[in-house]
Write an enzyme that holds these catalytic residues in place. Sequence first.
Site, mmCIF file in Angstrom:
data_model
loop_
_atom_site.group_PDB
_atom_site.id
_atom_site.type_symbol
_atom_site.label_atom_id
_atom_site.label_comp_id
_atom_site.label_asym_id
_atom_site.label_seq_id
_atom_site.Cartn_x
_atom_site.Cartn_y
_atom_site.Cartn_z
ATOM 1 N N GLY A 38 0.779 -1.246 0.000
ATOM 2 C CA GLY A 38 0.000 0.000 0.000
ATOM 3 C C GLY A 38 0.804 1.285 0.000
ATOM 4 N N ASP A 94 0.689 3.236 4.332
ATOM 5 C CA ASP A 94 -0.387 3.979 3.680
ATOM 6 C C ASP A 94 -1.397 4.523 4.682
ATOM 7 O OD1 ASP A 94 -1.304 1.446 4.342
ATOM 8 O OD2 ASP A 94 -2.063 0.945 2.349
ATOM 9 N N ASP A 97 -5.102 2.431 10.748
ATOM 10 C CA ASP A 97 -6.522 2.171 10.957
ATOM 11 C C ASP A 97 -6.682 1.718 12.421
ATOM 12 O OD1 ASP A 97 -9.151 1.396 10.789
ATOM 13 O OD2 ASP A 97 -8.942 0.113 9.051
ATOM 14 N N LYS A 125 -7.227 6.984 10.167
ATOM 15 C CA LYS A 125 -8.691 6.963 10.302
ATOM 16 C C LYS A 125 -9.060 7.377 11.710
ATOM 17 C CE LYS A 125 -10.162 3.401 7.109
ATOM 18 N NZ LYS A 125 -10.773 2.084 6.951
ATOM 19 N N PHE A 146 -14.008 3.122 4.177
ATOM 20 C CA PHE A 146 -13.026 2.300 3.477
ATOM 21 C C PHE A 146 -12.530 3.063 2.255
ATOM 22 C CE2 PHE A 146 -11.224 -1.038 0.880
ATOM 23 C CZ PHE A 146 -10.486 -1.725 1.830
ATOM 24 N N VAL A 147 -11.217 3.254 2.165
ATOM 25 C CA VAL A 147 -10.670 4.100 1.104
ATOM 26 C C VAL A 147 -9.787 3.300 0.155
ATOM 27 C CG1 VAL A 147 -10.798 6.337 2.248
ATOM 28 C CG2 VAL A 147 -8.842 4.838 2.699
ATOM 29 N N ASP A 153 -5.890 -0.460 -1.901
ATOM 30 C CA ASP A 153 -6.639 -1.318 -2.813
ATOM 31 C C ASP A 153 -7.929 -1.839 -2.203
ATOM 32 O OD1 ASP A 153 -5.323 -3.133 -0.926
ATOM 33 O OD2 ASP A 153 -6.105 -4.720 -2.231
ATOM 34 N N ARG A 159 -5.298 0.590 -6.905
ATOM 35 C CA ARG A 159 -4.077 1.169 -6.331
ATOM 36 C C ARG A 159 -3.521 2.303 -7.181
ATOM 37 N NH1 ARG A 159 -2.278 -2.154 -2.131
ATOM 38 N NH2 ARG A 159 -2.507 -4.376 -2.465
HETATM 39 P P1 XMP Z 1 -4.479 -1.534 10.786
HETATM 40 O O1 XMP Z 1 -5.914 -1.756 11.160
HETATM 41 O O2 XMP Z 1 -3.605 -2.670 11.231
HETATM 42 O O3 XMP Z 1 -4.520 -1.553 9.224
HETATM 43 O O4 XMP Z 1 -3.988 -0.190 11.230
HETATM 44 C C1 XMP Z 1 -3.479 -1.169 8.460
HETATM 45 C C2 XMP Z 1 -3.515 -1.845 7.122
HETATM 46 O O5 XMP Z 1 -4.837 -2.257 6.762
HETATM 47 C C3 XMP Z 1 -5.152 -1.893 5.463
HETATM 48 N N1 XMP Z 1 -6.302 -0.944 5.503
HETATM 49 C C4 XMP Z 1 -6.935 -0.470 4.436
HETATM 50 N N2 XMP Z 1 -6.746 -0.682 3.113
HETATM 51 N N3 XMP Z 1 -8.516 0.785 2.614
HETATM 52 C C5 XMP Z 1 -7.535 -0.045 2.207
HETATM 53 O O6 XMP Z 1 -7.356 -0.204 1.011
HETATM 54 C C6 XMP Z 1 -8.794 1.048 3.918
HETATM 55 O O7 XMP Z 1 -9.688 1.841 4.218
HETATM 56 C C7 XMP Z 1 -7.955 0.383 4.877
HETATM 57 N N4 XMP Z 1 -7.907 0.399 6.223
HETATM 58 C C8 XMP Z 1 -6.891 -0.420 6.568
HETATM 59 C C9 XMP Z 1 -3.893 -1.273 4.899
HETATM 60 O O8 XMP Z 1 -3.178 -2.263 4.195
HETATM 61 C C10 XMP Z 1 -3.092 -0.851 6.096
HETATM 62 O O9 XMP Z 1 -1.689 -0.893 5.892
#
Ligand code: XMP
Length: 178
Positions: A38, A94, A97, A125, A146-147, A153, A159
């Site tokens: 990402g 990227d 979350d 987020k 969700f982005v 992706d 991407r």
């Molecule tokens: P966490 O929850 O561990 O997540 O902080 C980090 C990884 O989860 C993916 N991620 C997303 N990918 N849209 C995406 O395309 C989203 O809204 C999203 N939220 C989490 C991403 O790979 C990130 O590194």
Amino acid sequence: MKQLLSEDEIRGGIHRLAAQLTERYRDRPLTVIGVLTGSMVLVADLIRQLDLPLRVGVIQVRSYRGAATTPGPLEINDSMLPDIRGRDVLLVDDIFDTGHTLARLIEQMHELGPSSLRSAVLLRKLGRQQVSIEPDYVAFNIPDVFVVGYGLDYQDAYRHLPYVAALDDDDLAAGPLA
Ligand code: XMP
């Protein structure tokens, strides 16, 4: 799909981030580690704005699988990671979350003995965090949607979009190839 951050807004955010990092590290050599897949686009744009002696490497994490937008178990592959012992390291991802990915990566990379380890993300987020750590640098805070785009992706699609867009429930249900 609704655009959340335009190309221009992203460019401005990366510019501000690069200025902060250039100021923070001054002329000290920095090793930038991008989290695959990402952060690919972000790393490519960010490193070209960093006026520092620079090394670049990658580490791979898989957390989201198949159709699911909720995290699965994390798999970390550090076989492509350069030697970071004694180096100033910036981990670039990227999106922050729940925070579990960054927390796990930081824990694992600390064991490799960098002289400093900081983190930067394009997006954070709001209201989702489940860990006590925060990224050191955040380009943009976004709502809990969700982005995709600019490296992010959905089922391996989107991407390449030069902007960041939010997918709604219908987009998610239809899938990327519909
Ligand atoms: P966490 O929850 O561990 O997540 O902080 C980090 C990884 O989860 C993916 N991620 C997303 N990918 N849209 C995406 O395309 C989203 O809204 C999203 N939220 C989490 C991403 O790979 C990130 O590194």
